[in-house]
Design a protein around this motif. Structure first.
Motif, PDB file in Angstrom:
ATOM      1  N   THR A 135       0.521  -1.597   0.171  1.00  4.29           N
ATOM      2  CA  THR A 135       0.179  -0.210   0.162  1.00  4.29           C
ATOM      3  C   THR A 135       0.843   1.187  -0.156  1.00  4.29           C
ATOM      4  OG1 THR A 135      -0.150   0.082   2.485  1.00  4.29           O
ATOM      5  CG2 THR A 135      -2.094  -1.183   0.990  1.00  4.29           C
ATOM      6  N   LEU A 136       0.148   2.322  -0.854  1.00  6.88           N
ATOM      7  CA  LEU A 136       0.419   3.385  -0.736  1.00  6.88           C
ATOM      8  C   LEU A 136       0.007   4.825   0.380  1.00  6.88           C
ATOM      9  CD1 LEU A 136       2.327   3.849  -4.179  1.00  6.88           C
ATOM     10  CD2 LEU A 136       3.499   3.703  -2.275  1.00  6.88           C
ATOM     11  N   SER A 137       0.666   5.773   1.013  1.00  6.47           N
ATOM     12  CA  SER A 137      -0.252   6.508   1.774  1.00  6.47           C
ATOM     13  C   SER A 137       0.399   8.162   0.612  1.00  6.47           C
ATOM     14  CB  SER A 137      -0.137   6.160   3.383  1.00  6.47           C
ATOM     15  OG  SER A 137      -0.954   5.523   3.292  1.00  6.47           O
ATOM     16  N   PHE A 138      -0.678   9.063   0.915  1.00  6.65           N
ATOM     17  CA  PHE A 138      -0.034  10.492   0.151  1.00  6.65           C
ATOM     18  C   PHE A 138      -0.773  11.570   1.637  1.00  6.65           C
ATOM     19  CE2 PHE A 138      -0.804   7.554  -3.044  1.00  6.65           C
ATOM     20  CZ  PHE A 138       0.387   8.065  -3.543  1.00  6.65           C
ATOM     21  N   GLU A 139       0.286  12.158   2.439  1.00  9.30           N
ATOM     22  CA  GLU A 139      -0.390  12.660   3.099  1.00  9.30           C
ATOM     23  C   GLU A 139       0.503  13.789   3.875  1.00  9.30           C
ATOM     24  OE1 GLU A 139       0.196  12.215   8.215  1.00  9.30           O
ATOM     25  OE2 GLU A 139      -1.553  11.163   7.115  1.00  9.30           O
ATOM     26  N   ASN A 140       0.165  14.916   3.204  1.00  6.35           N
ATOM     27  CA  ASN A 140       0.737  16.449   3.366  1.00  6.35           C
ATOM     28  C   ASN A 140       2.023  16.435   2.485  1.00  6.35           C
ATOM     29  OD1 ASN A 140      -1.287  17.111   5.068  1.00  6.35           O
ATOM     30  ND2 ASN A 140      -0.589  16.433   6.743  1.00  6.35           N
ATOM     31  N   GLY A 141       2.420  15.950   1.346  1.00  8.75           N
ATOM     32  CA  GLY A 141       3.328  15.593   0.631  1.00  8.75           C
ATOM     33  C   GLY A 141       4.523  14.073   0.795  1.00  8.75           C
ATOM     34  N   THR A 142       4.245  13.995   2.048  1.00  4.36           N
ATOM     35  CA  THR A 142       5.213  12.662   2.583  1.00  4.36           C
ATOM     36  C   THR A 142       4.471  11.153   2.118  1.00  4.36           C
ATOM     37  OG1 THR A 142       5.458  13.945   4.766  1.00  4.36           O
ATOM     38  CG2 THR A 142       6.001  11.602   4.212  1.00  4.36           C
TER      39      THR A 142
END
Length: 314
Positions: free
Chosen positions: A71-78
């Motif tokens: 899985t990938l997660s995209f959180e506030n640029g990270t």
């Protein structure tokens, strides 16, 4: 005569007013509320987890971090990734480990990964929770499916990727044998190790005593294993171990938790439980520099079947 004149005068007056009448139509401007434009940044943040579905991706090329991550997660640029099945849902509050950063421009997704460097993806929304990421440089595209942490089907994730799950431990130690069941040769096997690869030598078996340190185990046998789907049951697999001296051993394999598997042996009606020993954590930059495992590139089921030496009759 007077009556006739009066009638003619009234007719002329009526004709005059009729000919001078002009209908005025006022058309008002239609006010249309603007349709909100969904940005890529907003779309990525709508879901806490994006499952990388390798079975619906084209991985003829290679972008390692995309093919390692579950899985990938995209959180506030990270950018976060779950590179291991073991511990998924707990590590990084379910998001995994920090593997780089990203930014968006229109519907271009620009990712700078700690190990693999910069990659640009053209993003297409296929459905409300499904994205296609296309890398023009390599011609590779990946399908991502969005989900929230509290509704994500972790069981399906384990079974769909069970080849990789069993490889996340150095070995599996037999920790339970049911009282029910006939005595059979597999009773003597106390350790089984599953190795990458689809050819010869991708599982090992040992009769060393329980409790032996994983680094000191002597494996008596090296052979081939197959994992096959069970029709109409997503949460069960068939496992075939190819023993020359025993013949093929068939099991129904299920996952109890992220460190325990159950093997039911239909021929003897015996149930075994194996516990993972020597967890292999697939790290990012820091761990990789310390000599820890980078992780294995995930393949689609079709690719695995092409590489696999078929020994099962299923």
């Amino acid at each position: 005569m007077k009556t006739t004149k009066l009638f003619l005068m009234m007719s002329m007056v009526a004709l005059f007013f009729t000919s001078c009448y002009t209908e005025t139509v006022i058309v008002e401007d239609t006010i249309v509320d603007p349709v909100p434009q969904v940005t890529l940044a907003h779309l990525l943040s709508d879901y806490e987890l994006w499952y990388v579905d390798v079975n619906k991706s084209n991985s003829n090329g290679e972008i390692p971090f995309m093919q390692i991550a579950f899985t990938l997660s995209f959180e506030n640029g990270t950018l976060y990734a779950n590179n291991n099945l073991v511990g998924i849902g707990d590590q990084g509050y379910g998001l995994g480990i920090d593997v780089g950063y990203y930014h968006t421009s229109g519907f271009d997704l620009n990712i700078t990964h700690d190990l693999d460097g910069f990659n640009r993806f053209e993003v297409t929304q296929l459905a409300y929770n499904k994205l296609e990421l296309y890398n023009r440089t390599t011609g590779v595209y990946f399908t991502l499916i969005g989900a929230q942490r509290d509704t994500f089907d972790y069981n399906a994730l384990f079974y769909d990727n069970i080849h990789y799950f069993v490889q996340e431990y150095v070995t599996w130690e037999k920790t339970f044998t049911s009282q029910q069941g006939a005595i059979n040769e597999f009773d003597n096997e106390n350790f089984v190790a599953f190795l990458p690869g689809g050819g010869d030598g991708n599982f090992q078996s040992s009769q060393d005593n329980n409790g032996t340190n994983p680094n000191n185990i002597y494996y008596d046998y090296t052979g081939i294993y197959n994992v096959d789907d069970v029709n109409n049951n997503r949460y069960l697999k068939f496992l075939t171990l190819d023993y020359d001296f025993l013949g093929n051993e068939y099991f129904e394999m299920s996952v109890i938790d992220d460190r325990t598997i159950s093997l039911y042996h239909p021929n003897s009606r015996t149930t075994y439980e194996f516990t993972g020993r020597g967890y292999i954590q697939f790290k990012n930059q820091d761990g990789f520099e310390k000599g820890e495992e980078r992780g294995k590139l995930r393949l689609s089921k079709e690719q695995i079947e092409k590489q696999m030496v078929k020994i099962s009759t299923l």
